[in-house]
Design a protein around this motif. Sequence first.
Motif, PDB file in Angstrom:
ATOM      1  N   ARG A   1       0.851  -1.190   0.000  1.00 29.67           N
ATOM      2  CA  ARG A   1       0.000   0.000   0.000  1.00 29.67           C
ATOM      3  C   ARG A   1       0.886   1.239   0.000  1.00 29.67           C
TER       4      ARG A   1
ATOM      5  N   SER B   1      -2.369   1.978   6.523  1.00 29.90           N
ATOM      6  CA  SER B   1      -1.275   1.026   6.423  1.00 29.90           C
ATOM      7  C   SER B   1      -1.632  -0.228   7.215  1.00 29.90           C
ATOM      8  N   ARG B   2      -1.129  -1.371   6.789  1.00 28.28           N
ATOM      9  CA  ARG B   2      -1.384  -2.607   7.535  1.00 28.28           C
ATOM     10  C   ARG B   2      -0.619  -2.639   8.851  1.00 28.28           C
TER      11      ARG B   2
ATOM     12  N   ILE C   1      -5.593   8.571  -1.925  1.00 29.05           N
ATOM     13  CA  ILE C   1      -5.997   7.162  -1.892  1.00 29.05           C
ATOM     14  C   ILE C   1      -6.775   6.813  -3.160  1.00 29.05           C
TER      15      ILE C   1
ATOM     16  N   SER D   1      -9.637   1.701  -2.479  1.00 30.40           N
ATOM     17  CA  SER D   1      -8.469   1.089  -1.853  1.00 30.40           C
ATOM     18  C   SER D   1      -8.498   1.267  -0.340  1.00 30.40           C
TER      19      SER D   1
END
Length: 209
Positions: free
Chosen positions: A155, A197-198, A189, A193
């Motif tokens: 990402r 952030s993960r 973005i 999406s």
Amino acid sequence: MKKTIYLLIVFILTAVSCKAQSPVISIYDDLKVPRQQNAYYKDTDNDFDRFIGTWKYTNGQEEFTIVLNKKLLDYHTNYKNISYYEDVIYGEFRYVDSNGVELVNTLSNIDSNPTDISEHLIFGNKINPSLFLPSCENCHPNERSIFLSFRDPLRDYIKCELVLRTIPNTQNSNVNDLKAVIRGKYSIIPEGSPTDSRIPYGKYLMIKQ
């Protein structure tokens, strides 16, 4: 005669090197001024050295590990076609979520040699007073932190910042821990999406390995 020629060559190479990296400017003092052609933006106070190495955060099954290296005299040309040299920090990381699932692991890339060193997931050289940090507990007036870019490789449209400061270990005064803060920055973005952030935003207390 051979010795004289050798010394002359060394002198010429040294003179050329100094000319190519002039003036020498402290990153901390002059980071925000416009870049100068052929200047060397140097970590004159060795602020980066405190952060180099492997650091790890653990909370149950959650783990966050970062590896940081320092590169001297990285050659760079900006969008104004100004070429200069600068000291930088670069790094990679591994993140395992609270369920024990490994989401990112690029630690093996730390020794890679990309065309542009900024391709590493952690990169930068901004040095600021730690007092610039929001809610900075026990920050000293002269304490310095570093501010680096931080990317989730899946990402990378999400702009994040990794802010690092060293603090004394509570059990060993001769050892420093690392307080890391991940925070989001303005990002564009793509429609549909994920927006975060993960790797969760927030604070991580990390121990040197």
